[in-house]
Design an enzyme around this catalytic site. Structure first.
Site, PDB file in Angstrom:
ATOM      1  N   GLU A  38      42.207  -3.636  91.210  1.00  0.00           N
ATOM      2  CA  GLU A  38      43.469  -4.363  91.464  1.00  0.00           C
ATOM      3  C   GLU A  38      43.248  -5.528  92.407  1.00  0.00           C
ATOM      4  O   GLU A  38      44.142  -6.350  92.611  1.00  0.00           O
ATOM      5  CB  GLU A  38      44.538  -3.442  92.050  1.00  0.00           C
ATOM      6  CG  GLU A  38      44.906  -2.192  91.249  1.00  0.00           C
ATOM      7  CD  GLU A  38      44.551  -2.231  89.774  1.00  0.00           C
ATOM      8  OE1 GLU A  38      45.113  -3.080  89.050  1.00  0.00           O
ATOM      9  OE2 GLU A  38      43.717  -1.418  89.339  1.00  0.00           O
TER      10      GLU A  38
ATOM     11  N   ARG B 166      26.981 -28.687  84.717  1.00  0.00           N
ATOM     12  CA  ARG B 166      26.791 -29.853  83.856  1.00  0.00           C
ATOM     13  C   ARG B 166      27.132 -31.166  84.555  1.00  0.00           C
ATOM     14  O   ARG B 166      26.846 -32.239  84.022  1.00  0.00           O
ATOM     15  CB  ARG B 166      27.569 -29.703  82.543  1.00  0.00           C
ATOM     16  CG  ARG B 166      29.051 -29.601  82.687  1.00  0.00           C
ATOM     17  CD  ARG B 166      29.713 -29.270  81.359  1.00  0.00           C
ATOM     18  NE  ARG B 166      29.670 -30.366  80.397  1.00  0.00           N
ATOM     19  CZ  ARG B 166      30.347 -31.505  80.511  1.00  0.00           C
ATOM     20  NH1 ARG B 166      31.116 -31.707  81.550  1.00  0.00           N
ATOM     21  NH2 ARG B 166      30.252 -32.425  79.579  1.00  0.00           N
TER      22      ARG B 166
ATOM     23  N   ASP C 277      33.073 -37.953  79.879  1.00  0.00           N
ATOM     24  CA  ASP C 277      33.806 -36.863  79.246  1.00  0.00           C
ATOM     25  C   ASP C 277      35.288 -37.131  79.200  1.00  0.00           C
ATOM     26  O   ASP C 277      35.852 -37.749  80.084  1.00  0.00           O
ATOM     27  CB  ASP C 277      33.621 -35.565  80.035  1.00  0.00           C
ATOM     28  CG  ASP C 277      32.252 -35.014  79.832  1.00  0.00           C
ATOM     29  OD1 ASP C 277      31.536 -35.548  78.973  1.00  0.00           O
ATOM     30  OD2 ASP C 277      31.905 -34.077  80.532  1.00  0.00           O
TER      31      ASP C 277
ATOM     32  N   PRO D 276      43.590 -14.496  90.183  1.00  0.00           N
ATOM     33  CA  PRO D 276      44.745 -15.167  89.581  1.00  0.00           C
ATOM     34  C   PRO D 276      45.628 -15.859  90.625  1.00  0.00           C
ATOM     35  O   PRO D 276      46.438 -16.721  90.283  1.00  0.00           O
ATOM     36  CB  PRO D 276      45.523 -14.024  88.908  1.00  0.00           C
ATOM     37  CG  PRO D 276      44.534 -12.930  88.716  1.00  0.00           C
ATOM     38  CD  PRO D 276      43.547 -13.062  89.838  1.00  0.00           C
TER      39      PRO D 276
HETATM   40  N1  4GX Z   1      40.841 -16.362  87.253  1.00  0.00           N
HETATM   41  N2  4GX Z   1      40.910 -11.669  87.556  1.00  0.00           N
HETATM   42  C1  4GX Z   1      39.766 -10.815  89.554  1.00  0.00           C
HETATM   43  C2  4GX Z   1      40.398  -8.647  90.483  1.00  0.00           C
HETATM   44  C3  4GX Z   1      40.852  -9.319  91.728  1.00  0.00           C
HETATM   45  C4  4GX Z   1      42.210  -9.498  92.043  1.00  0.00           C
HETATM   46  C5  4GX Z   1      42.542 -10.113  93.225  1.00  0.00           C
HETATM   47  C6  4GX Z   1      40.227 -10.357  93.697  1.00  0.00           C
HETATM   48  C7  4GX Z   1      41.549 -10.510  94.064  1.00  0.00           C
HETATM   49  C8  4GX Z   1      40.956 -14.168  87.270  1.00  0.00           C
HETATM   50  C9  4GX Z   1      41.496 -15.343  86.715  1.00  0.00           C
HETATM   51  C10 4GX Z   1      41.424 -12.798  86.950  1.00  0.00           C
HETATM   52  C11 4GX Z   1      41.571 -10.390  87.378  1.00  0.00           C
HETATM   53  C12 4GX Z   1      39.648 -11.611  88.294  1.00  0.00           C
HETATM   54  C13 4GX Z   1      41.660  -9.638  88.667  1.00  0.00           C
HETATM   55  N3  4GX Z   1      39.890  -9.755  92.563  1.00  0.00           N
HETATM   56  N4  4GX Z   1      40.002 -14.539  88.094  1.00  0.00           N
HETATM   57  N5  4GX Z   1      40.367  -9.505  89.306  1.00  0.00           N
HETATM   58  N6  4GX Z   1      42.502 -15.451  85.836  1.00  0.00           N
HETATM   59  O1  4GX Z   1      42.306 -12.658  86.157  1.00  0.00           O
HETATM   60  O2  4GX Z   1      39.943 -15.868  88.097  1.00  0.00           O
END
Ligand code: 4GX
Length: 248
Positions: A115, A153, A168, A88
Site C-alpha cells: 500500500e 535517451r 523529438d 501515484p
Molecule cells: N507512478 N504505484 C508504487 C506502492 C507505493 C505507494 C505509495 C510508495 C508510496 C505508480 C505510478 C504506482 C503503485 C507504484 C503503488 N509506493 N508509481 N506503489 N502510477 O501506481 O509511479
C-alpha cells in the site's frame, strides 16, 4: 550518468537494461545503473520489509528502517543526487521532468510495494516524488524503468549522433509527423508525393504541417504552448475552419 535503484525485485530490471539502447549506453560507459535489494538492509531474522498498518485497515506498509538505511547507505555523502519515490501521489512525469532529471549526474529511484511506505521515509530520505500517470501499478519498478528509459535517451551520445533528442516531437511541443519507408505503394496507399520529390524545404514544411494537423486532432491541449510561426498559425486556423464546415 549514474542511476541507483532501490527495490525488493532487482531482477525485474533485467530485460529493459540488457537490450538495445540501454544496453549499449551502459557498455559505452555513458550510463551506469546499480540495483540494490532493500531486503539486504533488514536486520531481523525473518528479513521483514513490511508490516500491518497502525490504525488497522487492509494491506501492508513498507517499514521505515530497512528503507531509510538502504537509501542512506546508497546515497553516501552525495547530497546532490535527488532521491525519487515512485508513487501515484508524485508530480506527473513528462518530457520536461525527464529533461530536468537528465541534468543530474546521479539520481536514486526508490520503488515501493504494497500500500506504500511508512510516512517517515518521505520525511527522512525522499527529495522528490514522481508518478508516471494516473493509474495504479503493483509496485514502483515499472515506473522506474519508464523514467530510466526516457532519461537515458537524453544523455548526449546515447542515441546516434544523427538522432538529436531535441528534435523529438514532445520536445518541440507537437506530436510526430507521419513517417514512411519502402515500399512506395502498399495496398493502393501511396507515400505522399512531396516525400519522394527531393525538395527538402518542401518536405520540412509538409512535416511541420502534418505534425500540427495531428496534434490538433489528437492533443489540442498541446497547441496552447506549441511554438508556431505566423504561417503555421494561419494553417491551424484553416484546419479549424475546415473542420467547422465539415461538422456544420
Ligand atoms: N507512478 N504505484 C508504487 C506502492 C507505493 C505507494 C505509495 C510508495 C508510496 C505508480 C505510478 C504506482 C503503485 C507504484 C503503488 N509506493 N508509481 N506503489 N502510477 O501506481 O509511479
Amino acid at each position: 550518468m549514474e542511476i541507483d535503484i532501490l527495490t525488493l525485485f532487482p531482477a525485474m530490471f533485467d530485460g529493459p537494461l540488457t537490450e538495445s539502447i540501454l544496453k549499449r549506453a551502459q557498455e559505452n560507459g555513458l550510463l551506469a545503473v546499480r540495483r540494490h535489494d532493500i531486503r539486504a538492509y533488514t536486520t531481523d531474522k525473518h528479513h521483514s520489509v513490511d508490516h500491518t498498518p497502525y490504525g488497522g485497515g487492509g494491506g501492508m506498509v513498507m517499514m521505515v528502517e530497512p528503507l531509510v538505511k538502504a537509501i542512506e547507505d546508497v546515497r553516501g555523502t552525495d547530497d546532490q543526487a535527488p532521491v525519487v519515490l515512485l508513487t501515484p501521489q508524485g508530480r506527473v512525469f513528462t518530457q520536461k521532468v525527464a529533461q530536468e532529471l537528465a541534468q543530474h549526474q546521479r539520481f536514486i529511484l526508490v520503488c515501493g510495494r504494497y500500500e506504500g511506505v511508512d510516512e517517515r521515509v518521505r520525511q527522512t530520505a525522499i527529495t522528490d516524488q514522481i508518478s508516471i500517470g494516473d493509474y495504479v501499478l503493483t509496485g514502483g519498478e515499472l515506473a522506474a524503468m519508464v523514467i530510466i528509459d526516457a532519461v537515458a535517451r537524453l544523455i548526449p551520445g546515447v542515441l546516434g549522433a544523427r538522432w538529436a533528442a531535441e528534435e523529438d516531437s514532445h520536445a518541440m511541443g507537437l506530436l510526430e509527423y507521419p513517417h514512411y519507408t519502402r515500399p512506395p505503394i502498399f495496398r493502393g496507399m501511396a507515400v505522399p508525393e512531396v516525400l519522394l520529390a527531393g525538395d527538402h524545404a518542401a518536405v520540412d514544411t509538409w512535416r511541420r504541417r502534418e505534425a500540427i494537423r495531428r496534434t490538433w486532432k489528437q492533443r489540442p491541449d498541446m497547441l496552447l504552448t506549441a511554438d508556431l510561426s505566423e504561417a503555421e498559425r494561419w494553417f491551424l486556423a484553416d484546419l479549424a475552419e475546415a473542420d467547422a464546415m465539415a461538422t456544420d
